[in-house]
Scaffold this active site. Sequence first.
Site, PDB file in Angstrom:
ATOM      1  N   GLN A 110       0.845  -1.196   0.000  1.00 20.54           N
ATOM      2  CA  GLN A 110       0.000   0.000   0.000  1.00 20.54           C
ATOM      3  C   GLN A 110       0.884   1.251   0.000  1.00 20.54           C
ATOM      4  O   GLN A 110       0.387   2.354  -0.156  1.00 20.54           O
ATOM      5  CB  GLN A 110      -0.905   0.022   1.235  1.00 20.54           C
ATOM      6  CG  GLN A 110      -1.827  -1.170   1.334  1.00 20.54           C
ATOM      7  CD  GLN A 110      -2.520  -1.225   2.684  1.00 20.54           C
ATOM      8  OE1 GLN A 110      -3.580  -0.613   2.886  1.00 20.54           O
ATOM      9  NE2 GLN A 110      -1.916  -1.923   3.619  1.00 20.54           N
ATOM     10  N   ASN A 111       2.178   1.050   0.199  1.00 17.01           N
ATOM     11  CA  ASN A 111       3.091   2.178   0.338  1.00 17.01           C
ATOM     12  C   ASN A 111       3.414   2.788  -1.017  1.00 17.01           C
ATOM     13  O   ASN A 111       3.440   2.100  -2.027  1.00 17.01           O
ATOM     14  CB  ASN A 111       4.394   1.730   1.028  1.00 17.01           C
ATOM     15  CG  ASN A 111       4.130   1.158   2.409  1.00 17.01           C
ATOM     16  OD1 ASN A 111       3.072   1.397   2.998  1.00 17.01           O
ATOM     17  ND2 ASN A 111       5.061   0.366   2.909  1.00 17.01           N
ATOM     18  N   ASP A 113       6.184   4.828  -1.190  1.00 13.20           N
ATOM     19  CA  ASP A 113       7.534   5.373  -1.009  1.00 13.20           C
ATOM     20  C   ASP A 113       8.607   4.718  -1.871  1.00 13.20           C
ATOM     21  O   ASP A 113       9.746   5.203  -1.930  1.00 13.20           O
ATOM     22  CB  ASP A 113       7.934   5.305   0.493  1.00 13.20           C
ATOM     23  CG  ASP A 113       7.896   3.874   1.062  1.00 13.20           C
ATOM     24  OD1 ASP A 113       7.592   3.727   2.261  1.00 13.20           O
ATOM     25  OD2 ASP A 113       8.169   2.905   0.312  1.00 13.20           O
ATOM     26  N   HIS A 127      -1.295   1.635  -4.383  1.00 14.98           N
ATOM     27  CA  HIS A 127      -1.658   3.049  -4.306  1.00 14.98           C
ATOM     28  C   HIS A 127      -0.724   3.944  -5.096  1.00 14.98           C
ATOM     29  O   HIS A 127      -0.729   5.157  -4.923  1.00 14.98           O
ATOM     30  CB  HIS A 127      -1.699   3.489  -2.837  1.00 14.98           C
ATOM     31  CG  HIS A 127      -2.732   2.747  -2.040  1.00 14.98           C
ATOM     32  ND1 HIS A 127      -2.681   2.598  -0.680  1.00 14.98           N
ATOM     33  CD2 HIS A 127      -3.837   2.068  -2.430  1.00 14.98           C
ATOM     34  CE1 HIS A 127      -3.712   1.885  -0.255  1.00 14.98           C
ATOM     35  NE2 HIS A 127      -4.419   1.543  -1.298  1.00 14.98           N
ATOM     36  N   CYS A 135      -0.769  14.189 -15.489  1.00 16.29           N
ATOM     37  CA  CYS A 135      -1.696  15.278 -15.816  1.00 16.29           C
ATOM     38  C   CYS A 135      -3.026  15.059 -15.100  1.00 16.29           C
ATOM     39  O   CYS A 135      -3.594  13.970 -15.164  1.00 16.29           O
ATOM     40  CB  CYS A 135      -1.912  15.318 -17.332  1.00 16.29           C
ATOM     41  SG  CYS A 135      -3.200  16.479 -17.839  1.00 16.29           S
ATOM     42  N   CYS A 160      -0.544  19.577 -22.014  1.00 17.86           N
ATOM     43  CA  CYS A 160      -1.836  20.274 -22.216  1.00 17.86           C
ATOM     44  C   CYS A 160      -2.037  21.445 -21.271  1.00 17.86           C
ATOM     45  O   CYS A 160      -3.110  22.059 -21.264  1.00 17.86           O
ATOM     46  CB  CYS A 160      -2.991  19.280 -22.051  1.00 17.86           C
ATOM     47  SG  CYS A 160      -3.314  18.807 -20.334  1.00 17.86           S
ATOM     48  N   THR A 198       0.402  -2.929   8.524  1.00 19.39           N
ATOM     49  CA  THR A 198      -0.778  -2.202   8.058  1.00 19.39           C
ATOM     50  C   THR A 198      -1.873  -2.233   9.115  1.00 19.39           C
ATOM     51  O   THR A 198      -2.054  -3.230   9.816  1.00 19.39           O
ATOM     52  CB  THR A 198      -1.317  -2.751   6.727  1.00 19.39           C
ATOM     53  OG1 THR A 198      -2.475  -1.997   6.326  1.00 19.39           O
ATOM     54  CG2 THR A 198      -1.685  -4.221   6.823  1.00 19.39           C
ATOM     55  N   SER A 199      -2.594  -1.118   9.212  1.00 17.32           N
ATOM     56  CA  SER A 199      -3.683  -1.027  10.197  1.00 17.32           C
ATOM     57  C   SER A 199      -4.917  -1.767   9.705  1.00 17.32           C
ATOM     58  O   SER A 199      -5.879  -1.940  10.448  1.00 17.32           O
ATOM     59  CB  SER A 199      -4.027   0.442  10.458  1.00 17.32           C
ATOM     60  OG  SER A 199      -4.386   1.063   9.224  1.00 17.32           O
ATOM     61  N   ALA A 241       8.160  -5.222  11.995  1.00 17.36           N
ATOM     62  CA  ALA A 241       8.478  -5.928  10.750  1.00 17.36           C
ATOM     63  C   ALA A 241       9.983  -5.948  10.490  1.00 17.36           C
ATOM     64  O   ALA A 241      10.517  -6.923   9.950  1.00 17.36           O
ATOM     65  CB  ALA A 241       7.767  -5.224   9.586  1.00 17.36           C
TER      66      ALA A 241
HETATM   67  N1  APR Z   1       6.454  -2.957  12.122  1.00 14.90           N
HETATM   68  C1  APR Z   1       5.194  -3.390  11.842  1.00 14.90           C
HETATM   69  N2  APR Z   1       4.082  -2.615  11.977  1.00 14.90           N
HETATM   70  C2  APR Z   1       4.274  -1.364  12.422  1.00 14.90           C
HETATM   71  C3  APR Z   1       5.551  -0.833  12.725  1.00 14.90           C
HETATM   72  C4  APR Z   1       6.669  -1.695  12.559  1.00 14.90           C
HETATM   73  N3  APR Z   1       7.923  -1.278  12.837  1.00 14.90           N
HETATM   74  N4  APR Z   1       5.384   0.460  13.145  1.00 14.90           N
HETATM   75  C5  APR Z   1       4.059   0.721  13.074  1.00 14.90           C
HETATM   76  N5  APR Z   1       3.394  -0.365  12.653  1.00 14.90           N
HETATM   77  C6  APR Z   1       1.972  -0.543  12.395  1.00 14.90           C
HETATM   78  C7  APR Z   1       1.052   0.409  13.105  1.00 14.90           C
HETATM   79  O1  APR Z   1       0.739  -0.125  14.393  1.00 14.90           O
HETATM   80  C8  APR Z   1      -0.173   0.380  12.192  1.00 14.90           C
HETATM   81  O2  APR Z   1      -1.007  -0.712  12.533  1.00 14.90           O
HETATM   82  O3  APR Z   1       1.780  -0.263  11.028  1.00 14.90           O
HETATM   83  C9  APR Z   1       0.433   0.142  10.822  1.00 14.90           C
HETATM   84  C10 APR Z   1       0.421   1.380   9.950  1.00 14.90           C
HETATM   85  O4  APR Z   1      -0.916   1.700   9.704  1.00 14.90           O
HETATM   86  P1  APR Z   1      -1.287   3.006   8.841  1.00 14.90           P
HETATM   87  O5  APR Z   1      -0.509   4.162   9.347  1.00 14.90           O
HETATM   88  O6  APR Z   1      -2.791   3.056   8.831  1.00 14.90           O
HETATM   89  O7  APR Z   1      -0.753   2.697   7.397  1.00 14.90           O
HETATM   90  P2  APR Z   1      -1.406   1.742   6.320  1.00 14.90           P
HETATM   91  O8  APR Z   1      -2.101   0.573   6.953  1.00 14.90           O
HETATM   92  O9  APR Z   1      -0.345   1.425   5.333  1.00 14.90           O
HETATM   93  O10 APR Z   1      -2.492   2.694   5.635  1.00 14.90           O
HETATM   94  C11 APR Z   1      -3.157   2.151   4.503  1.00 14.90           C
HETATM   95  O11 APR Z   1      -4.217   4.287   4.159  1.00 14.90           O
HETATM   96  O12 APR Z   1      -3.771   6.505   4.365  1.00 14.90           O
HETATM   97  C12 APR Z   1      -4.005   5.492   3.428  1.00 14.90           C
HETATM   98  O13 APR Z   1      -3.219   5.220   1.233  1.00 14.90           O
HETATM   99  C13 APR Z   1      -2.807   5.320   2.557  1.00 14.90           C
HETATM  100  O14 APR Z   1      -1.641   3.309   1.928  1.00 14.90           O
HETATM  101  C14 APR Z   1      -2.218   4.005   3.012  1.00 14.90           C
HETATM  102  C15 APR Z   1      -3.434   3.269   3.545  1.00 14.90           C
END
Ligand code: APR
Length: 256
Positions: A110-111, A113, A127, A135, A160, A198-199, A241
């Site tokens: 989803q990153n 970067d 994403h 554009c 454009c 990921t959350s 991770a």
């Molecule tokens: N290792 C593993 N997990 C971690 C670490 C780590 N070192 N540090 C933080 N986390 C966890 C957090 O606890 C959280 O559950 O990573 C998760 C990050 O969640 P978000 O900040 O919500 O990011 P993400 O899940 O990638 O968001 C999904 O939402 O804002 C949109 O498009 C954007 O791609 C993004 C999407």
Amino acid sequence: MTPPAGSFETGWPSALLDEIAAAGTVAVLTGAGVSAASGIPTFREAQTGLWTRFRPEDLATPEAFAANPARVWQWYQWRRSLIARAEPNGAHRAVARLQRHLIDCRVITQNVDGLHERAGARVSALHGNIWRQRCQRRCGFSETATEPDDRPEPPPCPACAAPMRPDVVWFGESLPADVLKAAVTAVEHAEVVLVAGTSGLVYPAAALPEQALARGRTVVEINPDDTPLSAVATVRCRNAADAALPALCEALALPD
Ligand code: APR
């Protein structure tokens, strides 16, 4: 072979290691947490500096860009400046190592970067990529920046003259169909799905582990914190991770 349910912090369970090593396909789904150790704030962490008073959800939208293109453009340039100073961490390197040595390891992120790619992994970037811009009028022009753009406004499209915009998926926008299809196919084929950093709040990415669980596949969550997936994941690794994924590579005795 059903690995042990429950959770662990360190020391990958041997039954799970056997399942991962024997899997015809392993899918890895990552989020912002895998880049945290590279110094890139996750989405749900408070933003810093100038951006403290904004939530990403209020900036990464077509409406925000329409209302204030300069603010959204500058936010992406700020994020680019953080990423330009960042290096892939152990989590990114471990994911690339898994992809080099497992039978078939497909990486979905989803990153935006680009750190997985810089570590050598081939990924389905659901994403988009923060270094690409296109554009706004979708005339077809797009380009890849190599450094943050210090212009305060979105530059005009060279083809454009409409404003350029970040070539990332904003809230409310559809994911690129080909990338989403590759991600769904990866999870459909995977006997094991590793979900790291990921959350699990944003769909359709968050639906991928659910689809794997519905098929009775093994889903391993790698996250020090609780998420909606935590209660239903097959196994939970309650660790960062950047610690857990290198430890997995070592436990599998993978070459570098
Ligand atoms: N290792 C593993 N997990 C971690 C670490 C780590 N070192 N540090 C933080 N986390 C966890 C957090 O606890 C959280 O559950 O990573 C998760 C990050 O969640 P978000 O900040 O919500 O990011 P993400 O899940 O990638 O968001 C999904 O939402 O804002 C949109 O498009 C954007 O791609 C993004 C999407």
